[in-house]
Design a protein around this motif. Structure first.
Motif, PDB file in Angstrom:
ATOM      1  N   ASN A 293      34.846  88.856 -39.270  1.00 41.06           N
ATOM      2  CA  ASN A 293      34.458  89.988 -40.118  1.00 41.06           C
ATOM      3  C   ASN A 293      34.401  89.612 -41.599  1.00 41.06           C
ATOM      4  O   ASN A 293      33.811  90.325 -42.386  1.00 41.06           O
ATOM      5  CB  ASN A 293      35.440  91.142 -39.946  1.00 41.06           C
ATOM      6  N   VAL A 294      35.037  88.515 -41.981  1.00 36.16           N
ATOM      7  CA  VAL A 294      34.944  88.064 -43.372  1.00 36.16           C
ATOM      8  C   VAL A 294      33.574  87.434 -43.531  1.00 36.16           C
ATOM      9  O   VAL A 294      33.250  86.431 -42.898  1.00 36.16           O
ATOM     10  CB  VAL A 294      36.069  87.079 -43.743  1.00 36.16           C
ATOM     11  N   LYS A 295      32.757  88.053 -44.383  1.00 36.91           N
ATOM     12  CA  LYS A 295      31.349  87.668 -44.509  1.00 36.91           C
ATOM     13  C   LYS A 295      31.042  86.852 -45.754  1.00 36.91           C
ATOM     14  O   LYS A 295      30.045  86.134 -45.798  1.00 36.91           O
ATOM     15  CB  LYS A 295      30.452  88.914 -44.507  1.00 36.91           C
ATOM     16  N   ALA A 296      31.860  86.980 -46.804  1.00 32.60           N
ATOM     17  CA  ALA A 296      31.571  86.285 -48.057  1.00 32.60           C
ATOM     18  C   ALA A 296      32.802  86.303 -48.951  1.00 32.60           C
ATOM     19  O   ALA A 296      33.775  87.013 -48.694  1.00 32.60           O
ATOM     20  CB  ALA A 296      30.394  86.953 -48.770  1.00 32.60           C
ATOM     21  N   VAL A 297      32.724  85.507 -50.019  1.00 30.69           N
ATOM     22  CA  VAL A 297      33.794  85.408 -51.004  1.00 30.69           C
ATOM     23  C   VAL A 297      33.173  85.518 -52.393  1.00 30.69           C
ATOM     24  O   VAL A 297      32.113  84.937 -52.652  1.00 30.69           O
ATOM     25  CB  VAL A 297      34.548  84.062 -50.873  1.00 30.69           C
ATOM     26  N   ILE A 298      33.849  86.253 -53.265  1.00 30.95           N
ATOM     27  CA  ILE A 298      33.488  86.285 -54.682  1.00 30.95           C
ATOM     28  C   ILE A 298      34.661  85.698 -55.441  1.00 30.95           C
ATOM     29  O   ILE A 298      35.783  86.202 -55.377  1.00 30.95           O
ATOM     30  CB  ILE A 298      33.188  87.717 -55.177  1.00 30.95           C
ATOM     31  N   GLU A 299      34.403  84.616 -56.128  1.00 30.74           N
ATOM     32  CA  GLU A 299      35.422  83.881 -56.865  1.00 30.74           C
ATOM     33  C   GLU A 299      35.065  83.998 -58.338  1.00 30.74           C
ATOM     34  O   GLU A 299      34.019  83.547 -58.764  1.00 30.74           O
ATOM     35  CB  GLU A 299      35.417  82.419 -56.394  1.00 30.74           C
TER      36      GLU A 299
ATOM     37  N   LYS B 275      47.558  82.760 -47.525  1.00 28.70           N
ATOM     38  CA  LYS B 275      47.940  83.142 -46.160  1.00 28.70           C
ATOM     39  C   LYS B 275      48.046  84.662 -46.058  1.00 28.70           C
ATOM     40  O   LYS B 275      47.646  85.254 -45.050  1.00 28.70           O
ATOM     41  CB  LYS B 275      49.271  82.477 -45.770  1.00 28.70           C
ATOM     42  N   ASP B 276      48.578  85.290 -47.102  1.00 29.01           N
ATOM     43  CA  ASP B 276      48.674  86.757 -47.120  1.00 29.01           C
ATOM     44  C   ASP B 276      47.296  87.403 -47.090  1.00 29.01           C
ATOM     45  O   ASP B 276      47.072  88.368 -46.360  1.00 29.01           O
ATOM     46  CB  ASP B 276      49.433  87.230 -48.365  1.00 29.01           C
ATOM     47  N   VAL B 277      46.367  86.873 -47.876  1.00 30.87           N
ATOM     48  CA  VAL B 277      45.002  87.413 -47.911  1.00 30.87           C
ATOM     49  C   VAL B 277      44.381  87.343 -46.514  1.00 30.87           C
ATOM     50  O   VAL B 277      43.774  88.305 -46.038  1.00 30.87           O
ATOM     51  CB  VAL B 277      44.126  86.667 -48.944  1.00 30.87           C
ATOM     52  N   ALA B 278      44.541  86.198 -45.853  1.00 31.10           N
ATOM     53  CA  ALA B 278      44.006  86.047 -44.496  1.00 31.10           C
ATOM     54  C   ALA B 278      44.653  87.054 -43.545  1.00 31.10           C
ATOM     55  O   ALA B 278      43.972  87.647 -42.696  1.00 31.10           O
ATOM     56  CB  ALA B 278      44.222  84.615 -44.003  1.00 31.10           C
ATOM     57  N   GLN B 279      45.945  87.273 -43.696  1.00 32.83           N
ATOM     58  CA  GLN B 279      46.638  88.241 -42.840  1.00 32.83           C
ATOM     59  C   GLN B 279      46.126  89.653 -43.105  1.00 32.83           C
ATOM     60  O   GLN B 279      45.932  90.424 -42.164  1.00 32.83           O
ATOM     61  CB  GLN B 279      48.156  88.172 -43.043  1.00 32.83           C
ATOM     62  N   TRP B 280      45.872  90.008 -44.362  1.00 33.38           N
ATOM     63  CA  TRP B 280      45.332  91.337 -44.661  1.00 33.38           C
ATOM     64  C   TRP B 280      43.960  91.513 -44.014  1.00 33.38           C
ATOM     65  O   TRP B 280      43.642  92.577 -43.504  1.00 33.38           O
ATOM     66  CB  TRP B 280      45.244  91.589 -46.161  1.00 33.38           C
ATOM     67  N   ALA B 281      43.153  90.457 -44.044  1.00 30.93           N
ATOM     68  CA  ALA B 281      41.833  90.537 -43.398  1.00 30.93           C
ATOM     69  C   ALA B 281      41.997  90.772 -41.894  1.00 30.93           C
ATOM     70  O   ALA B 281      41.267  91.578 -41.304  1.00 30.93           O
ATOM     71  CB  ALA B 281      41.030  89.266 -43.660  1.00 30.93           C
ATOM     72  N   ARG B 282      42.961  90.107 -41.283  1.00 27.10           N
ATOM     73  CA  ARG B 282      43.210  90.321 -39.845  1.00 27.10           C
ATOM     74  C   ARG B 282      43.708  91.744 -39.591  1.00 27.10           C
ATOM     75  O   ARG B 282      43.319  92.372 -38.605  1.00 27.10           O
ATOM     76  CB  ARG B 282      44.193  89.273 -39.315  1.00 27.10           C
ATOM     77  N   GLU B 283      44.553  92.268 -40.469  1.00 25.43           N
ATOM     78  CA  GLU B 283      45.063  93.643 -40.323  1.00 25.43           C
ATOM     79  C   GLU B 283      43.920  94.654 -40.434  1.00 25.43           C
ATOM     80  O   GLU B 283      43.866  95.623 -39.681  1.00 25.43           O
ATOM     81  CB  GLU B 283      46.124  93.936 -41.391  1.00 25.43           C
TER      82      GLU B 283
END
Length: 186
Positions: free
Chosen positions: A84-90, A43-51
């Motif tokens: 704006n989130v275009k991809a993920v590297i796991e 949830k924090d990661v998603a919030q940082w992306a929104r910020e």
């Protein structure tokens, strides 16, 4: 973050990328007493992306996580993410925490892994407000429409490499290549 991860981020900075590498809950200099192994951290990661998008509406974001950070970015896939989130590297993440713990206990011949996990599940809920069984990145990956690059060493002794294949199998379009020895980056 690990030294290897730090090197990756330094190379990204040298190439002109902006990099945000926060300490997660209860880690480093971050506040908090307990980790939730990705549930609240996602949830924090998603919030940082929104910020980030609030500051820069044209930002193009790639979520990148290694080890525990991989769980965090995969769990973020279950949250509302900006376009704006275009991809993920796991990199070297687990597919499901309960399954990982059970496999590790079986490897160590610890009796009654299911009972131990259920006890840990209740304790985690009491301490953090989150059930251990909720830490299931594979469920969030299955819902995602984003491209995801999965990286996992074939000799990983902590997270079984098959978990990467389990995660990748959840995507509709996948290409799994055989492990290769990377060339050193200079």
């Amino acid at each position: 973050s690990s030294s290897a991860a730090s090197d990756v981020y330094k190379r990204q900075l040298k190439r002109g990328y902006h990099v945000v590498t926060p300490n997660m809950r209860a880690s480093g200099k971050s506040e908090g007493t307990y980790l939730t192994m990705g549930v609240l951290e996602g949830k924090d990661v998603a919030q940082w992306a929104r910020e980030i998008t609030a500051v820069d509406p044209k930002a193009r974001i790639v979520l990148h996580g290694e080890s525990m950070g991989a769980s965090d970015v995969m769990m973020a896939l279950g949250e509302p993410l900006p376009k704006n989130v275009k991809a993920v590297i796991e990199d070297s993440g687990y597919s499901d925490l309960s399954r990982l713990l059970e496999e590790r206990m079986e490897d160590l011949d610890i009796p009654y892994p299911s009972a131990i996990i259920e006890g840990a599940n209740l304790l985690m809920k009491i301490r953090t407000g989150v059930f251990l069984r909720d830490v299931s990145p594979i469920k969030e990956v299955k819902k995602s429409t984003l491209p995801i690059l999965f990286i996992h060493g074939s000799r990983d002794e902590l997270i079984p490499p098959h978990m990467m294949n389990d995660l990748a199998a959840q995507l509709s379009l996948i290409h799994i290549s055989e492990p290769t020895r990377p060339e050193p980056i200079s």
